[in-house]
Design an enzyme around this catalytic site. Sequence first.
Site, PDB file in Angstrom:
ATOM      1  N   LYS A 188      37.239  46.101  47.206  1.00  0.00           N
ATOM      2  CA  LYS A 188      36.807  45.387  46.000  1.00  0.00           C
ATOM      3  C   LYS A 188      36.476  46.381  44.865  1.00  0.00           C
ATOM      4  O   LYS A 188      36.442  47.581  45.081  1.00  0.00           O
ATOM      5  CB  LYS A 188      35.584  44.518  46.326  1.00  0.00           C
ATOM      6  CG  LYS A 188      35.901  43.389  47.329  1.00  0.00           C
ATOM      7  CD  LYS A 188      36.743  42.309  46.690  1.00  0.00           C
ATOM      8  CE  LYS A 188      36.886  41.058  47.535  1.00  0.00           C
ATOM      9  NZ  LYS A 188      37.847  41.182  48.636  1.00  0.00           N
TER      10      LYS A 188
HETATM   11  C1  LIG Z   1      37.996  35.452  47.078  1.00  0.00           C
HETATM   12  C2  LIG Z   1      37.215  35.971  48.229  1.00  0.00           C
HETATM   13  N1  LIG Z   1      36.220  35.245  48.737  1.00  0.00           N
HETATM   14  C3  LIG Z   1      35.481  35.676  49.761  1.00  0.00           C
HETATM   15  C4  LIG Z   1      35.727  36.897  50.346  1.00  0.00           C
HETATM   16  C5  LIG Z   1      34.919  37.294  51.535  1.00  0.00           C
HETATM   17  O1  LIG Z   1      34.246  38.476  51.352  1.00  0.00           O
HETATM   18  P1  LIG Z   1      33.922  39.435  52.602  1.00  0.00           P
HETATM   19  O2  LIG Z   1      35.216  40.054  53.035  1.00  0.00           O
HETATM   20  O3  LIG Z   1      32.981  40.424  52.021  1.00  0.00           O
HETATM   21  O4  LIG Z   1      33.309  38.596  53.657  1.00  0.00           O
HETATM   22  C6  LIG Z   1      36.750  37.719  49.834  1.00  0.00           C
HETATM   23  C7  LIG Z   1      37.024  39.061  50.334  1.00  0.00           C
HETATM   24  O5  LIG Z   1      37.522  39.441  51.261  1.00  0.00           O
HETATM   25  C8  LIG Z   1      37.529  37.227  48.766  1.00  0.00           C
HETATM   26  O6  LIG Z   1      38.524  37.948  48.257  1.00  0.00           O
END
Ligand SMILES: Cc1ncc(COP(=O)(O)O)c(C=O)c1O
Length: 388
Positions: A188
């Site tokens: 990210k």
């Molecule tokens: C649009 C979106 N929502 C939610 C997530 C979930 O985040 P995480 O991977 O930190 O659990 C991500 C990332 O992977 C994402 O790109």
Amino acid sequence: MPTETPWEVPLSDLVIDSELEAAVRETVLSGWWSMGPRIAEFEAAFAEFVGTEHAFAVANGTAALHLALLAVGCGPGDEVVLPSLNFVAAANVAVRIGATPVFCDIGGGTDLNLDPEDVRAAIGPSTKAIVALHYGGLPCAIDELRELADEAGIALVEDAAHAPGASADRRPMGSIGDLGCFSFFANKNMPVGEGGMVVTRDPELADRVRLLRSHGMTTLTWDRARGHAHSYDVVLPGFNYRLDEVRAALGLVQLGRLPAENQARRRLVEQYRVLLAPHGVELLPRAPAEGTEAAYHLAVALLPAGVEQQTVREALQAKRIQTSFHYPPIHTFSAYRDHSRRPLPRTEETAKRLVTLPLYGHMGDEAVERVAAAVVEAVRSERAPTAA
Ligand SMILES: Cc1ncc(COP(=O)(O)O)c(C=O)c1O
């Protein structure tokens, strides 16, 4: 030493330097590794950055979405409206709390964000919340979604995983919904490895998130260690979704770097746009409208209709350029085929033309030129008539 990869141009890449190393080292040596001063500082800095009164550091973005949906009271029998062109996290979380995800279409063409009219059509008596994604860091039609949510008396949760630093009319994304959810996953714009944040202006929602994040306990180990509390009650069944101090220390450094990172990404995306447009390849998300700032999380090529996504990806792979696909629509996954079959023609038509290209702030102009040239060549040879 950074891990070796087979790619000459990776999809994303981390900056690793002595400032990050020092932040980790100091935290480790401090002897306090969870929910201490760095978490408090990270949360305060993030709340200020997003302009909300409350920010809660959590284990990852999925945990953030889980807490947000629980905080607004979403439960068995409820429906959650969200885009299918999306990472699967919000849908998975909705299903795991007994709710049904109801998938909506995107604007289509060069608009990869939710179509508010389709959201309006999808809202019914069981709808509890809209989870709105800012695809690739470009703010979605958040004011229209806010109005729809208010009219229907339902919650608006922003999935701002792609959008730290994005804004519309100076209002940061994540601050307009009832709750905003961020991810600090390693790829990210603000990477810490695994991490996330829930933000809100609402004190009652804040109380619920605070409790749900830490087993429903009324005090933290940190409070007790400082003599601010001596015991605790458990007032609702919660989870351990806390972030640790080491990642909060990384997060503080990354938050400081975010404006420059987003600006660098913006310049690279504009470069891609200029290089690809003459060849019938649009770079998405499209350029933000006046008064809107994007976070430039993704650089996505919209291929001309009829050009095979997979062939283009393979051509780039052969040149050791890593690509991805954001996203296979959720309703096409085996686990979701039986969920809410609303027609999603624009999602289906557009998704098969998307290829995500490498993007990271320190990528350099030469790498962008190389990737763009490879895309142009692949599209050209796909379009060329095959020899008889
Ligand atoms: C649009 C979106 N929502 C939610 C997530 C979930 O985040 P995480 O991977 O930190 O659990 C991500 C990332 O992977 C994402 O790109």
